[in-house]
Design a protein around this motif. Structure first.
Motif, PDB file in Angstrom:
ATOM      1  N   GLY A   1      57.384  -2.926  -7.770  1.00  0.00           N
ATOM      2  CA  GLY A   1      58.382  -3.220  -8.788  1.00  0.00           C
ATOM      3  C   GLY A   1      58.420  -2.200  -9.911  1.00  0.00           C
ATOM      4  O   GLY A   1      59.033  -2.460 -10.960  1.00  0.00           O
ATOM      5  N   ASN A   2      57.801  -1.025  -9.737  1.00  0.00           N
ATOM      6  CA  ASN A   2      57.884   0.019 -10.762  1.00  0.00           C
ATOM      7  C   ASN A   2      59.328   0.542 -10.834  1.00  0.00           C
ATOM      8  O   ASN A   2      59.985   0.689  -9.800  1.00  0.00           O
ATOM      9  N   PHE A   3      59.768   0.872 -12.013  1.00  0.00           N
ATOM     10  CA  PHE A   3      61.116   1.431 -12.144  1.00  0.00           C
ATOM     11  C   PHE A   3      61.086   2.931 -11.863  1.00  0.00           C
ATOM     12  O   PHE A   3      60.145   3.625 -12.240  1.00  0.00           O
ATOM     13  N   THR A   4      62.136   3.396 -11.180  1.00  0.00           N
ATOM     14  CA  THR A   4      62.270   4.828 -10.896  1.00  0.00           C
ATOM     15  C   THR A   4      63.586   5.333 -11.461  1.00  0.00           C
ATOM     16  O   THR A   4      64.583   4.609 -11.458  1.00  0.00           O
ATOM     17  N   THR A   5      63.583   6.569 -11.945  1.00  0.00           N
ATOM     18  CA  THR A   5      64.821   7.153 -12.486  1.00  0.00           C
ATOM     19  C   THR A   5      65.636   7.838 -11.398  1.00  0.00           C
ATOM     20  O   THR A   5      66.755   8.273 -11.644  1.00  0.00           O
ATOM     21  N   LEU A   6      65.037   8.017 -10.214  1.00  0.00           N
ATOM     22  CA  LEU A   6      65.674   8.674  -9.063  1.00  0.00           C
ATOM     23  C   LEU A   6      65.880  10.171  -9.272  1.00  0.00           C
ATOM     24  O   LEU A   6      66.571  10.812  -8.479  1.00  0.00           O
ATOM     25  N   THR A   7      65.290  10.756 -10.322  1.00  0.00           N
ATOM     26  CA  THR A   7      65.485  12.197 -10.529  1.00  0.00           C
ATOM     27  C   THR A   7      64.747  13.018  -9.474  1.00  0.00           C
ATOM     28  O   THR A   7      65.016  14.206  -9.314  1.00  0.00           O
ATOM     29  N   ARG A   8      63.813  12.399  -8.772  1.00  0.00           N
ATOM     30  CA  ARG A   8      63.106  13.134  -7.726  1.00  0.00           C
ATOM     31  C   ARG A   8      63.426  12.587  -6.336  1.00  0.00           C
ATOM     32  O   ARG A   8      62.745  12.894  -5.362  1.00  0.00           O
ATOM     33  N   PHE A   9      64.435  11.757  -6.275  1.00  0.00           N
ATOM     34  CA  PHE A   9      64.851  11.155  -5.011  1.00  0.00           C
ATOM     35  C   PHE A   9      65.578  12.208  -4.181  1.00  0.00           C
ATOM     36  O   PHE A   9      66.262  13.081  -4.720  1.00  0.00           O
ATOM     37  N   THR A  10      65.442  12.119  -2.853  1.00  0.00           N
ATOM     38  CA  THR A  10      66.060  13.117  -1.978  1.00  0.00           C
ATOM     39  C   THR A  10      66.871  12.435  -0.876  1.00  0.00           C
ATOM     40  O   THR A  10      66.768  11.223  -0.672  1.00  0.00           O
ATOM     41  N   GLU A  11      67.604  13.255  -0.158  1.00  0.00           N
ATOM     42  CA  GLU A  11      68.382  12.758   0.983  1.00  0.00           C
ATOM     43  C   GLU A  11      67.457  12.108   2.017  1.00  0.00           C
ATOM     44  O   GLU A  11      67.782  11.065   2.595  1.00  0.00           O
ATOM     45  N   MET A  12      66.302  12.713   2.228  1.00  0.00           N
ATOM     46  CA  MET A  12      65.349  12.131   3.181  1.00  0.00           C
ATOM     47  C   MET A  12      64.837  10.783   2.712  1.00  0.00           C
ATOM     48  O   MET A  12      64.627   9.864   3.507  1.00  0.00           O
ATOM     49  N   ASP A  13      64.628  10.671   1.412  1.00  0.00           N
ATOM     50  CA  ASP A  13      64.181   9.380   0.867  1.00  0.00           C
ATOM     51  C   ASP A  13      65.243   8.318   1.113  1.00  0.00           C
ATOM     52  O   ASP A  13      64.939   7.187   1.499  1.00  0.00           O
ATOM     53  N   LEU A  14      66.492   8.703   0.880  1.00  0.00           N
ATOM     54  CA  LEU A  14      67.584   7.744   1.082  1.00  0.00           C
ATOM     55  C   LEU A  14      67.603   7.277   2.529  1.00  0.00           C
ATOM     56  O   LEU A  14      67.711   6.075   2.808  1.00  0.00           O
ATOM     57  N   GLU A  15      67.461   8.241   3.429  1.00  0.00           N
ATOM     58  CA  GLU A  15      67.496   7.894   4.847  1.00  0.00           C
ATOM     59  C   GLU A  15      66.371   6.913   5.184  1.00  0.00           C
ATOM     60  O   GLU A  15      66.558   5.926   5.885  1.00  0.00           O
ATOM     61  N   ARG A  16      65.211   7.184   4.620  1.00  0.00           N
ATOM     62  CA  ARG A  16      64.078   6.296   4.910  1.00  0.00           C
ATOM     63  C   ARG A  16      64.297   4.895   4.326  1.00  0.00           C
ATOM     64  O   ARG A  16      64.044   3.889   4.980  1.00  0.00           O
ATOM     65  N   VAL A  17      64.753   4.857   3.081  1.00  0.00           N
ATOM     66  CA  VAL A  17      64.981   3.552   2.434  1.00  0.00           C
ATOM     67  C   VAL A  17      65.968   2.725   3.242  1.00  0.00           C
ATOM     68  O   VAL A  17      65.754   1.526   3.477  1.00  0.00           O
ATOM     69  N   LEU A  18      67.037   3.388   3.688  1.00  0.00           N
ATOM     70  CA  LEU A  18      68.066   2.652   4.420  1.00  0.00           C
ATOM     71  C   LEU A  18      67.574   2.245   5.812  1.00  0.00           C
ATOM     72  O   LEU A  18      67.810   1.139   6.265  1.00  0.00           O
ATOM     73  N   THR A  19      66.844   3.154   6.451  1.00  0.00           N
ATOM     74  CA  THR A  19      66.370   2.859   7.809  1.00  0.00           C
ATOM     75  C   THR A  19      65.320   1.755   7.794  1.00  0.00           C
ATOM     76  O   THR A  19      65.341   0.846   8.614  1.00  0.00           O
ATOM     77  N   GLU A  20      64.400   1.860   6.846  1.00  0.00           N
ATOM     78  CA  GLU A  20      63.288   0.898   6.820  1.00  0.00           C
ATOM     79  C   GLU A  20      63.603  -0.295   5.929  1.00  0.00           C
ATOM     80  O   GLU A  20      62.754  -1.160   5.747  1.00  0.00           O
ATOM     81  N   ARG A  21      64.798  -0.321   5.375  1.00  0.00           N
ATOM     82  CA  ARG A  21      65.246  -1.425   4.505  1.00  0.00           C
ATOM     83  C   ARG A  21      64.209  -1.684   3.407  1.00  0.00           C
ATOM     84  O   ARG A  21      63.680  -2.783   3.257  1.00  0.00           O
ATOM     85  N   LEU A  22      63.917  -0.661   2.636  1.00  0.00           N
ATOM     86  CA  LEU A  22      62.960  -0.803   1.535  1.00  0.00           C
ATOM     87  C   LEU A  22      63.700  -1.413   0.345  1.00  0.00           C
ATOM     88  O   LEU A  22      64.207  -0.708  -0.523  1.00  0.00           O
ATOM     89  N   SER A  23      63.744  -2.687   0.314  1.00  0.00           N
ATOM     90  CA  SER A  23      64.558  -3.425  -0.647  1.00  0.00           C
ATOM     91  C   SER A  23      63.802  -4.676  -1.086  1.00  0.00           C
ATOM     92  O   SER A  23      63.164  -5.313  -0.232  1.00  0.00           O
ATOM     93  N   PRO A  24      63.789  -5.000  -2.388  1.00  0.00           N
ATOM     94  CA  PRO A  24      64.559  -4.409  -3.474  1.00  0.00           C
ATOM     95  C   PRO A  24      63.862  -3.194  -4.083  1.00  0.00           C
ATOM     96  O   PRO A  24      62.671  -2.994  -3.933  1.00  0.00           O
ATOM     97  N   LEU A  25      64.665  -2.425  -4.823  1.00  0.00           N
ATOM     98  CA  LEU A  25      64.159  -1.320  -5.632  1.00  0.00           C
ATOM     99  C   LEU A  25      64.540  -1.572  -7.098  1.00  0.00           C
ATOM    100  O   LEU A  25      65.418  -2.386  -7.390  1.00  0.00           O
ATOM    101  N   PHE A  26      63.881  -0.831  -7.989  1.00  0.00           N
ATOM    102  CA  PHE A  26      64.064  -1.023  -9.431  1.00  0.00           C
ATOM    103  C   PHE A  26      64.375   0.340 -10.061  1.00  0.00           C
ATOM    104  O   PHE A  26      63.577   1.270  -9.928  1.00  0.00           O
ATOM    105  N   VAL A  27      65.537   0.438 -10.689  1.00  0.00           N
ATOM    106  CA  VAL A  27      66.013   1.745 -11.158  1.00  0.00           C
ATOM    107  C   VAL A  27      66.248   1.734 -12.670  1.00  0.00           C
ATOM    108  O   VAL A  27      66.885   0.827 -13.206  1.00  0.00           O
ATOM    109  N   SER A  28      65.709   2.745 -13.334  1.00  0.00           N
ATOM    110  CA  SER A  28      65.960   2.938 -14.768  1.00  0.00           C
ATOM    111  C   SER A  28      67.318   3.595 -14.936  1.00  0.00           C
ATOM    112  O   SER A  28      67.542   4.706 -14.440  1.00  0.00           O
ATOM    113  N   ILE A  29      68.206   2.917 -15.629  1.00  0.00           N
ATOM    114  CA  ILE A  29      69.553   3.451 -15.833  1.00  0.00           C
ATOM    115  C   ILE A  29      69.640   4.111 -17.213  1.00  0.00           C
ATOM    116  O   ILE A  29      70.006   5.261 -17.342  1.00  0.00           O
TER     117      ILE A  29
END
Ligand code: SF4
Length: 486
Positions: free
Chosen positions: A129-157
């Motif tokens: 449940g740590n918040f992430t700003t996504l400034t270091r998020f990558t296309e590969m990370d997105l693919e993994r999150v979507l494939t492995e359904r890593l949900s929920p996530l917590f984002v600092s807006i």
């Protein structure tokens, strides 16, 4: 971009008696070089691997030059029975921001190093449940999150205006990294957001603009928490200051106005103001039903109302710590505020001794009407000022052993002293002191209304502690309002 290189083999810290791991000969201290030929990057991959029916382990053991080969016979899905020492085996992705409001930069010198880790890692967001700003998020990370359904996530807006967001994060990537938020939501990932509101920076018109941006671009967000900036005595940022009462009132008004807008537009309120705002504004908390199930209870949104309901006997409102995904991961350690706090209990005075409830200055405001409703003159509140951090820090979760010791030394002996477990992690306060360092014996009570009520009635505590086998570093939850990496 290539996958992160595995740099550390998972280290086994505990093996359950009679488990498949135990039968195979695996021992605490062993390093798992590979499982069925694969080296997991983190406990998410590890959990998938150990789910398999039979495992061939390559193990490095101290004192042996050659790796050991162990065969594990188990049913599919049967727990392996080995606990590993960390959640991430390659390297925790650290934050490349330099937020003015960052709590980590407001810690006094000399605190243990683990408190200074600025993580910005989607995996820790998913696991703990740590918040992430996504400034270091990558296309590969997105693919993994979507494939492995890593949900929920917590984002600092913090702000949806690109320039203001990059200014707040002091990172030019902050201007564009919310594009990942859109992609996560489009992919069906549940995401909870937060805005650390800094007076003069992203309150007022900027906060209105941010919430308009959320409705316009990210209406699929599960929740948005508006939490106040915390300023300790150790802040070096001259532009950072606590809210005035008028500013706190304005945030409450803004959030309530936007709740109605969200209700009209999408049928739910989505945005919530932290309890601290209502305390600062000296306003009654919103009704419990308006929190829509307390989805960000642990981040201080509706915690007071949930506490009140549980204190009144509603067992469903005794939310305590929600264990999250890691509870289901075989062998994953607990991190951060999800770490086990302390064993409930402990001894104070005798059963008929006067009772003192130790709490932070904000906690005392919440507890005062509840305690007085009992009509008992043998119970008193002992608000403990936070001199350790100073500034506007008043939450119970940041009480330190130093301040508690100072207060308790002024209190009489022979009384029962109740202490909320939220200021402890694995029995330690933020300043590394333990219960044994306090000058009076205290009883640790799970931080929920039902447990406190039962402790006051002498009928035990509600079981809200995290599941067994879950432990780790970082003491007590550091509130998001202090700009922690969460
Ligand atoms: S507040 Fe969070 S994102 Fe900002 S610098 Fe600190 S750790 Fe990084």
């Amino acid at each position: 971009m290539s996958a992160p290189r595995v740099t550390t083999a998972p280290k086994v810290v505990a093996v359950t008696e009679s488990s498949p791991a135990h039968r195979s000969g695996l021992r605490a201290g062993d390093e798992l070089v590979s499982l069925n030929g694969r080296s997991p990057r983190d406990v998410i991959e590890y959990s998938l691997l150990v789910d398999e029916p039979d495992l061939d382990l390559v193990v490095r053991r101290r004192g042996r030059s050659d790796p050991l080969l162990l065969s594990v016979a188990k049913e599919p899905g049967e727990p392996l029975g080995a606990e590993v020492s960390s959640a991430v085996f390659d390297r925790v992705r650290t934050c490349d921001n330099h937020c003015e409001f960052c709590f980590i930069h407001q810690l006094p010198k000399g605190m243990r190093r683990s408190l200074s880790l600025k993580d910005d890692d989607y995996r820790l967001s998913f696991l703990y449940g740590n918040f992430t700003t996504l400034t270091r998020f990558t296309e590969m990370d997105l693919e993994r999150v979507l494939t492995e359904r890593l949900s929920p996530l917590f984002v600092s807006i913090h702000a949806t205006d690109p320039d203001i967001r990059s200014d707040l994060l002091r990172n030019r990537r902050g201007a564009t990294s919310l594009r990942w938020l859109g992609a996560l939501l489009d992919g069906g990932i549940e995401v909870h957001g937060q805005v650390v509101v800094c007076p003069g920076k992203n309150d007022g018109d900027v906060l209105h603009d941010t919430l308009a941006g959320v409705l316009d671009r990210y209406p699929g967000l599960a929740t948005v928490a508006c939490v106040p900036l915390g300023v300790s005595n150790f802040s070096h940022e001259s532009a950072m200051r606590p809210h005035t009462r008028a500013e706190a009132e304005a945030v409450c008004d803004t959030v309530e106005q936007w709740q109605q807008t969200f209700l009209d537009a999408i049928g739910r309120r989505m945005v919530f103001a932290a309890d601290e705002y209502y305390l600062m504004a000296e306003r009654a908390f919103p009704a419990a039903a308006t929190y829509e199930g307390f989805p960000q209870h642990e981040n201080g949104l509706g915690m007071a109302r949930a506490f009140e309901a549980a204190f009144g006997g509603d067992e469903h409102a005794a939310l305590g710590v929600r264990p999250g995904f890691f509870a289901a991961v075989d062998g994953a350690p607990a991190l951060g505020y999800r770490a086990a706090r302390a064993e409930p209990g402990g001894s104070g005075g005798g059963p008929d001794a006067p009772i003192a409830i130790l709490t932070g200055e904000y906690g005392a405001l919440v507890l005062a009407p509840l305690v007085s409703s009992l009509g008992r003159d043998d119970i008193r509140l002992v608000p403990v000022a936070n001199s350790f951090f100073g500034g506007n820090i008043g939450v119970s979760g940041l009480l330190t052993g130093t301040d508690l010791s100072a207060e308790l030394s002024r209190q009489p002996t022979g009384h029962r002293y109740l202490l909320p477990d939220s200021c402890l992690s694995e029995g330690r306060f933020l300043d590394d002191l333990t219960l044994a360092d306090l000058p009076r014996a205290v009883e640790v009570v799970a931080t929920d209304g039902l447990s406190l009520r039962r402790a006051l009635e002498g009928t035990g505590t509600a079981d809200t502690s995290p599941p067994s086998g879950c432990r780790t570093p970082q003491p007590a939850r550091v509130p998001v309002s202090l700009g922690s990496p969460r």
